[in-house]
Design a protein around this motif. Structure first.
Motif, PDB file in Angstrom:
ATOM      1  N   PHE A  58       2.759 -37.364   2.426  1.00  0.00           N
ATOM      2  CA  PHE A  58       3.118 -36.410   3.834  1.00  0.00           C
ATOM      3  C   PHE A  58       4.434 -36.816   3.916  1.00  0.00           C
ATOM      4  O   PHE A  58       4.973 -36.576   4.959  1.00  0.00           O
ATOM      5  CB  PHE A  58       2.231 -37.402   4.950  1.00  0.00           C
ATOM      6  N   ALA A  59       5.086 -37.889   2.787  1.00  0.00           N
ATOM      7  CA  ALA A  59       6.455 -38.358   3.383  1.00  0.00           C
ATOM      8  C   ALA A  59       7.181 -37.425   2.769  1.00  0.00           C
ATOM      9  O   ALA A  59       8.291 -37.456   2.946  1.00  0.00           O
ATOM     10  CB  ALA A  59       6.465 -39.887   3.071  1.00  0.00           C
ATOM     11  N   THR A  60       7.056 -36.162   2.365  1.00  0.00           N
ATOM     12  CA  THR A  60       7.639 -35.569   1.468  1.00  0.00           C
ATOM     13  C   THR A  60       7.940 -34.337   1.723  1.00  0.00           C
ATOM     14  O   THR A  60       7.308 -33.906   2.325  1.00  0.00           O
ATOM     15  CB  THR A  60       6.811 -35.737  -0.536  1.00  0.00           C
ATOM     16  N   GLY A  61       9.608 -34.201   1.881  1.00  0.00           N
ATOM     17  CA  GLY A  61       9.703 -32.043   1.749  1.00  0.00           C
ATOM     18  C   GLY A  61       8.635 -31.540   1.206  1.00  0.00           C
ATOM     19  O   GLY A  61       7.761 -30.367   1.448  1.00  0.00           O
ATOM     20  N   ASP A  62       8.172 -31.965   0.122  1.00  0.00           N
ATOM     21  CA  ASP A  62       7.764 -30.535  -0.630  1.00  0.00           C
ATOM     22  C   ASP A  62       5.807 -30.869   0.016  1.00  0.00           C
ATOM     23  O   ASP A  62       4.723 -29.446  -0.373  1.00  0.00           O
ATOM     24  CB  ASP A  62       7.232 -31.233  -2.613  1.00  0.00           C
ATOM     25  N   GLN A  63       5.185 -31.764   0.098  1.00  0.00           N
ATOM     26  CA  GLN A  63       3.088 -31.350   1.282  1.00  0.00           C
ATOM     27  C   GLN A  63       3.810 -30.150   2.288  1.00  0.00           C
ATOM     28  O   GLN A  63       2.666 -29.766   2.314  1.00  0.00           O
ATOM     29  CB  GLN A  63       3.356 -32.444   1.645  1.00  0.00           C
ATOM     30  N   LYS A  64       5.266 -30.722   2.878  1.00  0.00           N
ATOM     31  CA  LYS A  64       5.505 -29.667   3.994  1.00  0.00           C
ATOM     32  C   LYS A  64       5.271 -28.139   3.796  1.00  0.00           C
ATOM     33  O   LYS A  64       4.800 -27.176   4.438  1.00  0.00           O
ATOM     34  CB  LYS A  64       6.833 -30.134   4.941  1.00  0.00           C
ATOM     35  N   GLU A  65       6.703 -28.367   2.607  1.00  0.00           N
ATOM     36  CA  GLU A  65       6.796 -27.190   1.999  1.00  0.00           C
ATOM     37  C   GLU A  65       5.119 -26.468   1.606  1.00  0.00           C
ATOM     38  O   GLU A  65       5.407 -24.976   1.597  1.00  0.00           O
ATOM     39  CB  GLU A  65       7.378 -26.792   0.565  1.00  0.00           C
TER      40      GLU A  65
END
Ligand SMILES: CCC/C=C/C(=O)SCCNC(=O)CCNC(=O)[C@H](O)C(C)(C)COP(=O)([O-])OP(=O)([O-])OC[C@H]1O[C@@H](n2cnc3c(N)ncnc32)[C@H](O)[C@@H]1OP(=O)([O-])[O-]
Length: 256
Positions: free
Chosen positions: A233-240
């Protein structure tokens, strides 16, 4: 066991069966009203605790409220001297399509860590009474894990198990597949292509979780996986990944 992605799922789609309706279902609890599950006692002697996940519009996605109710129902059945076994099921279309992506979409690592996100998810595996999963339809991600937490899995012919979290930019716990000999290599390459299209950062975290589990006790392995899950959840990829799901488009991972 099939590893499902959305496109594969659309090929496999079966006519949508209406969610199984519990005839004469009565609320069985300490008087509490359940919103996301149906609970009753079944069997000739009413000695089987029966829990049906009941969020048909969301394919029984395991939102926090549902998991809290599941824990509450298990507590009630554990305390009931008449109950000797517990069955957990979903609908004909979905056992559970995973943790609730809409609920998770905007969570941060800090939210996950401070709130000890998923803390009560182990309740099923802690049940002292045998728990049987009756799986029809999708059992994906946390839904597959919920089935695996049970002691016995009975699967309908159209049950589809999968751990598709990597498509959302977060980590899964299991993948397995069986092929005829002559298709094995080409299917392995196709599988490699699918993996490579996902976040390489998150794929590495998934591998770390799987490899670490071999060196740990089950409890340590579960804990380590949960912490790595939080870390995605600290990654941009999870948000994307989760935003793309909600916006009904293909995710574009940046490995960041
Ligand atoms: C240990 C814990 C870690 C666990 C992590 C996870 O589980 S990560 C999760 C791992 N799981 C996945 O990645 C699976 C995600 N789901 C899918 O890939 C597809 O829904 C499908 C292939 C299951 C069915 O495709 P289909 O075209 O037949 O049906 P459809 O797509 O139109 O869905 C109908 C409605 O249900 C909704 N909804 C469904 N699932 C979820 C969800 N998990 N959440 C929230 N909502 C969900 C969907 O948005 C839609 O609502 P809308 O927009 O109409 O208001």
């Amino acid at each position: 066991m099939a590893f499902l992605c959305r496109s594969a799922a659309s090929l496999l789609k079966s006519p949508r069966a209406a969610p199984a309706v519990l005839s004469a279902c009565r609320l069985y609890s300490s008087g509490g009203q359940y919103e996301y599950i149906l609970v009753e006692k079944r069997g000739e002697k009413s000695d089987v605790g029966f829990i049906q996940l009941n969020r048909p519009k969301a394919l029984n996605a395991l939102c926090d409220g549902l998991m809290k109710e599941l824990k509450q129902a298990l507590d009630v059945f554990e305390a009931d001297g008449e109950v000797g076994a517990i069955v957990i099921t979903g609908s004909d279309r979905a056992f559970a399509a995973g943790a609730d992506i809409k609920e998770m979409q905007n969570k941060t690592f800090q939210d996950c860590y401070r709130g000890d996100f998923l803390a009560h998810w182990n309740r099923v595996s802690q049940s002292k009474k045998p728990v049987i999963a009756a799986v029809n339809g999708f059992a994906l991600g946390g839904g597959c894990e919920l089935a695996m937490m049970c002691d016995i899995i009975y699967a309908g012919e159209k049950a589809q198990f999968g751990q598709p979290e990597i498509l959302l930019g977060t980590i899964p716990g299991l993948v397995s597949k069986v092929y005829p000999v002559d298709q094995l290599v080409s299917e392995a390459v196709k599988c490699g292509e699918k993996i490579a299209a996902n976040s390489k950062l998150v794929s590495a975290m998934a591998k770390e979780a799987v490899n670490a589990a071999f060196e740990m006790t089950l409890a340590e392995g579960n804990h380590f996986e949960k912490r790595l899950f939080h870390a995605t959840f600290a990654t941009g990829d999870q948000k994307e990944g989760m935003t793309a799901f909600v916006e009904k488009r293909k995710a574009s991972f940046q490995d960041s």
